[in-house]
Write a protein that holds these residues in place. Structure first.
Motif, PDB file in Angstrom:
ATOM      1  N   LEU A 263      42.373  39.984  50.131  1.00  0.00           N
ATOM      2  CA  LEU A 263      43.202  38.780  50.124  1.00  0.00           C
ATOM      3  C   LEU A 263      43.459  38.469  48.656  1.00  0.00           C
ATOM      4  O   LEU A 263      42.601  38.722  47.814  1.00  0.00           O
ATOM      5  CB  LEU A 263      42.479  37.603  50.792  1.00  0.00           C
ATOM      6  CG  LEU A 263      42.318  37.648  52.312  1.00  0.00           C
ATOM      7  CD1 LEU A 263      41.373  36.534  52.774  1.00  0.00           C
ATOM      8  CD2 LEU A 263      43.675  37.485  52.989  1.00  0.00           C
ATOM      9  N   GLN A 264      44.609  37.881  48.352  1.00  0.00           N
ATOM     10  CA  GLN A 264      44.962  37.768  46.939  1.00  0.00           C
ATOM     11  C   GLN A 264      44.245  36.643  46.202  1.00  0.00           C
ATOM     12  O   GLN A 264      43.927  36.763  45.036  1.00  0.00           O
ATOM     13  CB  GLN A 264      46.486  37.646  46.772  1.00  0.00           C
ATOM     14  CG  GLN A 264      47.191  39.009  46.770  1.00  0.00           C
ATOM     15  CD  GLN A 264      46.538  40.034  45.819  1.00  0.00           C
ATOM     16  OE1 GLN A 264      46.222  39.711  44.668  1.00  0.00           O
ATOM     17  NE2 GLN A 264      46.301  41.253  46.298  1.00  0.00           N
ATOM     18  N   THR A 265      43.993  35.523  46.862  1.00  0.00           N
ATOM     19  CA  THR A 265      43.462  34.345  46.149  1.00  0.00           C
ATOM     20  C   THR A 265      42.450  33.587  47.011  1.00  0.00           C
ATOM     21  O   THR A 265      42.468  33.697  48.241  1.00  0.00           O
ATOM     22  CB  THR A 265      44.604  33.353  45.825  1.00  0.00           C
ATOM     23  OG1 THR A 265      45.209  32.952  47.063  1.00  0.00           O
ATOM     24  CG2 THR A 265      45.661  33.976  44.918  1.00  0.00           C
ATOM     25  N   PRO A 266      41.605  32.771  46.358  1.00  0.00           N
ATOM     26  CA  PRO A 266      40.754  31.872  47.146  1.00  0.00           C
ATOM     27  C   PRO A 266      41.574  30.972  48.072  1.00  0.00           C
ATOM     28  O   PRO A 266      41.154  30.698  49.193  1.00  0.00           O
ATOM     29  CB  PRO A 266      40.025  31.050  46.072  1.00  0.00           C
ATOM     30  CG  PRO A 266      39.991  31.948  44.873  1.00  0.00           C
ATOM     31  CD  PRO A 266      41.292  32.707  44.906  1.00  0.00           C
ATOM     32  N   ALA A 267      42.761  30.546  47.606  1.00  0.00           N
ATOM     33  CA  ALA A 267      43.603  29.685  48.458  1.00  0.00           C
ATOM     34  C   ALA A 267      43.982  30.416  49.744  1.00  0.00           C
ATOM     35  O   ALA A 267      44.003  29.823  50.824  1.00  0.00           O
ATOM     36  CB  ALA A 267      44.853  29.251  47.696  1.00  0.00           C
ATOM     37  N   ALA A 268      44.253  31.723  49.633  1.00  0.00           N
ATOM     38  CA  ALA A 268      44.608  32.500  50.830  1.00  0.00           C
ATOM     39  C   ALA A 268      43.417  32.570  51.791  1.00  0.00           C
ATOM     40  O   ALA A 268      43.578  32.468  53.011  1.00  0.00           O
ATOM     41  CB  ALA A 268      45.050  33.902  50.429  1.00  0.00           C
ATOM     42  N   LEU A 269      42.218  32.720  51.243  1.00  0.00           N
ATOM     43  CA  LEU A 269      41.025  32.733  52.106  1.00  0.00           C
ATOM     44  C   LEU A 269      40.825  31.368  52.759  1.00  0.00           C
ATOM     45  O   LEU A 269      40.555  31.274  53.966  1.00  0.00           O
ATOM     46  CB  LEU A 269      39.777  33.115  51.299  1.00  0.00           C
ATOM     47  CG  LEU A 269      38.474  33.040  52.103  1.00  0.00           C
ATOM     48  CD1 LEU A 269      38.451  34.070  53.238  1.00  0.00           C
ATOM     49  CD2 LEU A 269      37.260  33.229  51.202  1.00  0.00           C
TER      50      LEU A 269
END
Ligand code: MG
Length: 250
Positions: free
Chosen positions: A223-229
């Motif tokens: 996943l690209q970013t913590p926000a995406a997680l």
């Protein structure tokens, strides 16, 4: 999708659940994320743990009022249910002896931060990228002085000295031998070099490994970013499908 009760979820903290900040103490966790983690824990029948390089005591302050199962200091200390194993700094007198020396050396370099975690010590150069080589040379010299009972864990703009026995893979395996984790398939999400050890462990256990962001990895998914997680986890708590639980490669 398999039922949630078949899975155990292990989550790194910095760079995975929350964005990395310039000064490690300044990290904040919003209430929404804490509630999502608590909801996930319920949905997983309790099988959710935070697996971090931070001390447990620090993580608890950021995750209050909840108290999650947790491993700190790259697995050197952990709490699972009511069982708590804390690392004792007094068991590491030689490491303790080196901390003030590192603090002295770092104080001459603006932007180099020494994070004393008790049983480990991390030197950060995020605020002073030009000091990277200086920090690495300093930490290497300290590691040589400490000998083979300690090792260096490199991370994002950080080099940490810690007991050689520490490792995220080992502590995840230990959780999986205990209720409510026993018999479940692990998912581990992380973002940094220290997490590769955990990815290897869950790969070997037929689990799912997820790396946040770029960089070489043995993880199966990305996943690209913590926000995406966070978005993924929120959607799942709200009743959706957790894509991480799909079969790897499916
Ligand atoms: Mg991390």
């Amino acid at each position: 999708m398999a039922a949630a009760e078949q899975w155990a979820l292990f989550l790194d903290f910095d760079g995975t659940l929350v964005d990395i900040v310039e000064r490690p103490d300044a990290v904040v966790v919003d209430q929404g994320l804490r509630d999502v983690l608590s909801g996930m824990k319920d949905r997983l029948g309790g099988a959710l743990a935070i697996i971090s390089g931070r001390p447990i005591a620090f993580l608890d302050t950021r995750l209050a009022p909840y108290r999650f199962d947790i491993a700190g200091l790259h697995g050197l200390e952990y709490r699972i249910g009511k069982t708590v194993y804390l690392c004792q700094p007094e068991d590491h007198p030689r490491l303790r002896g080196i901390v003030p020396r590192l603090q002295d050396v770092a104080s001459a370099k603006s932007g180099v931060l020494v994070e004393d975690k008790g049983c480990s010590v991390a030197v950060h150069w995020r605020l002073a990228p030009q000091e990277r080589d200086f920090v690495l040379a300093t930490v290497n010299a300290a590691a040589e002085a400490l000998g083979p009972e300690y090792r260096i864990q490199l991370g994002k703009a950080v080099a940490e000295l810690l007991p050689a026995a520490a490792g995220k893979g080992k502590v995840i395996e230990s959780f999986l031998r205990q209720a409510p984790y026993r018999g479940r398939r692990p998912i581990f999400v992380g973002d940094d070099l220290t997490d590769e050890n955990g990815f290897n462990a869950v790969n070997a256990l037929d689990g799912i490994s997820v790396r946040i962001g770029d960089g070489n990895t043995v993880a199966q998914k990305r996943l690209q970013t913590p926000a995406a997680l966070r978005q993924c986890l929120s959607a799942w708590v709200a009743g959706g499908v957790l894509p991480l639980m799909e079969e790897a490669g499916a």
